[in-house]
Design a protein around this motif. Structure first.
Motif, mmCIF file in Angstrom:
data_model
loop_
_atom_site.group_PDB
_atom_site.id
_atom_site.type_symbol
_atom_site.label_atom_id
_atom_site.label_comp_id
_atom_site.label_asym_id
_atom_site.label_seq_id
_atom_site.Cartn_x
_atom_site.Cartn_y
_atom_site.Cartn_z
ATOM 1 N N ARG A 107 0.838 -1.198 0.000
ATOM 2 C CA ARG A 107 0.000 0.000 0.000
ATOM 3 C C ARG A 107 0.872 1.248 0.000
ATOM 4 N NH1 ARG A 107 -2.476 -0.999 4.495
ATOM 5 N NH2 ARG A 107 -4.077 -2.267 3.492
ATOM 6 N N GLU A 113 3.782 9.135 -1.781
ATOM 7 C CA GLU A 113 4.145 8.673 -3.117
ATOM 8 C C GLU A 113 5.603 8.956 -3.447
ATOM 9 O OE1 GLU A 113 1.676 10.771 -2.469
ATOM 10 O OE2 GLU A 113 -0.222 9.779 -3.011
ATOM 11 N N VAL A 126 -1.947 2.936 -4.965
ATOM 12 C CA VAL A 126 -1.708 1.491 -5.030
ATOM 13 C C VAL A 126 -2.127 0.832 -3.717
ATOM 14 C CG1 VAL A 126 0.065 -0.292 -5.143
ATOM 15 C CG2 VAL A 126 0.128 1.631 -6.743
ATOM 16 N N ILE A 128 -2.625 -3.207 -2.939
ATOM 17 C CA ILE A 128 -2.665 -4.605 -3.365
ATOM 18 C C ILE A 128 -2.548 -5.500 -2.138
ATOM 19 C CG2 ILE A 128 -1.576 -6.373 -4.824
ATOM 20 C CD1 ILE A 128 -0.206 -4.050 -6.359
ATOM 21 N N PRO A 228 0.708 -1.142 -11.406
ATOM 22 C CA PRO A 228 0.289 -1.810 -10.165
ATOM 23 C C PRO A 228 -1.174 -1.600 -9.796
ATOM 24 C CG PRO A 228 1.661 0.106 -9.676
ATOM 25 C CD PRO A 228 1.747 -0.117 -11.147
ATOM 26 N N SER A 229 -1.768 -0.516 -10.234
ATOM 27 C CA SER A 229 -3.155 -0.244 -9.860
ATOM 28 C C SER A 229 -4.151 -1.198 -10.506
ATOM 29 C CB SER A 229 -3.524 1.203 -10.209
ATOM 30 O OG SER A 229 -2.797 2.104 -9.400
ATOM 31 N N ILE A 251 7.414 -1.004 -4.380
ATOM 32 C CA ILE A 251 6.423 0.022 -4.716
ATOM 33 C C ILE A 251 6.259 1.054 -3.605
ATOM 34 C CG2 ILE A 251 4.019 0.437 -5.378
ATOM 35 C CD1 ILE A 251 4.037 -2.358 -6.666
#
Length: 350
Positions: A107, A113, A126, A128, A228-229, A251
């Protein structure tokens, strides 16, 4: 009172585990803690990387908080017979707890970011969840051998093993965006053909509201960092999950930001996914964020205390903005960062 067994382990494990326990004591003062040995430290003290006294303690645990296991590549532990190596203790621990599903969130928190090596537009938003099967496949199969110039390991799965981890992934997706990507290599591996067949059959039978798609592991390895999104929940077998989750750790910006929860038949196991980092062990500069967020997962998945878990995660995000650790380009050491988390939670720091 809930009992938490702590297994600090090797390298920076004791340092980051101590930070996580400090935060847990503040947010959940009713918890009790009992420390035991695992890994190389356990071998040095007891001649076994997973000693009997540690096994016995697990029988009375409500949850287990693990630090890190293993040493440097040139560690004397690596010359031991495989059953005596630190990593064998970790595999035995997972098996003893029946932890067949490893949940690894990837995350990027809003406002963080800039910590990601990806472009901000790729990193932004992101979120996941990688669900890795943890007790089967090539890591656990007993059909393995080195015979002169030949060596082999066997990857083997059964339908019940596939279904139980797939159920965990579908359950998680129901609470998220309702999308699951099952990762395999069904174009060349028979075991992946079984995996794909069983995941699809389970979805069609019990989870029709979930959108399921299947992708090859090599394709996912590219797309997870280039787009990744596109992913919500990823479910895959042990070896693929190990590699993909470490790849995805880039990430958010550092392995030091990656917690995990291993769930199954008994008490859950909660641990950062980073290694023991023996080169910085004892220097007080390790990033404890992943261990602290693993403690949050312990509260959420192990004890059903989502509000307390949310409070820790919010505090970690704030601390990362105000006091980033050295691996993230900041100056905070382990203690400074832990204090920043406690302050963000409203806890006075002496």
């Amino acid at each position: 009172m809930p009992k938490i067994i702590t297994l600090p382990g090797d390298g920076i494990g004791p340092e980051v585990t101590a930070a996580a326990v400090e935060v847990l004591r503040e947010v959940a003062p009713d918890l009790t803690f009992e420390e035991h040995a695992i890994g190389g430290a356990a071998y040095d003290a007891h001649g076994d990387p997973f000693p009997q006294r540690t096994r016995d303690a697990l029988e009375h645990a409500d949850a287990v908080l693990l630090g890190t296991v293993g040493g440097a590549q040139n560690s004397p532990w690596n010359s031991l017979p495989r059953p005596m190596r630190p990593e064998s203790g970790l595999l035995a621990l997972r098996k003893a707890l029946g932890c067949y599903a490893n949940l690894r969130p990837v995350r990027v928190q809003p406002g963080l970011e800039h910590l990601s090596p990806l472009k901000p537009e790729l990193a932004r938003g992101v979120d996941i969840l990688i669900v890795r099967e943890l007790l089967g496949g090539v890591y656990f199969d007993g059909d393995r051998k080195i015979d002169g110039d030949t060596a082999y390991n066997t990857m083997r799965y059964t339908t019940p093993e596939v279904e139980r981890v797939a159920k965990m992934a579908f359950w998680a997706a129901e609470q998220r965006k309702g999308r699951v990507t099952s990762v395999d290599k069904a174009n060349v591996l028979e075991v992946s053909e079984l995996w794909r067949r069983d995941v699809q059959a389970l979805r069609d039978r019990e989870y029709r509201s979930i959108h399921l798609n299947h992708e090859y592991v090599d394709s996912v390895a590219m797309l997870i960092v280039s787009d990744p999104s596109r992913y919500d929940v990823i479910v895959t077998e042990n070896l693929f999950g190990d590699i993909l989750s470490d790849l995805a750790a880039v990430i958010p910006g550092s392995l030091g930001l990656m917690p995990s929860a291993s769930l199954g038949d008994g008490a859950g196991l909660f641990e950062p996914i980073h290694g023991s980092a023996p080169d910085i062990a004892g220097k007080g500069i390790a990033n404890p964020a992943a261990a602290i967020m693993s403690a949050a997962m312990l509260l959420r998945h192990g004890l059903g205390r989502s509000d307390a878990a949310n409070a820790i995660e919010r505090a970690v995000a704030l601390a990362l903005r105000e006091e980033p650790t050295r691996d993230l380009g900041g100056q905070a050491d382990t203690k400074t960062f832990t204090n920043a988390v406690l302050e963000a939670m409203g806890t006075p720091v002496g």
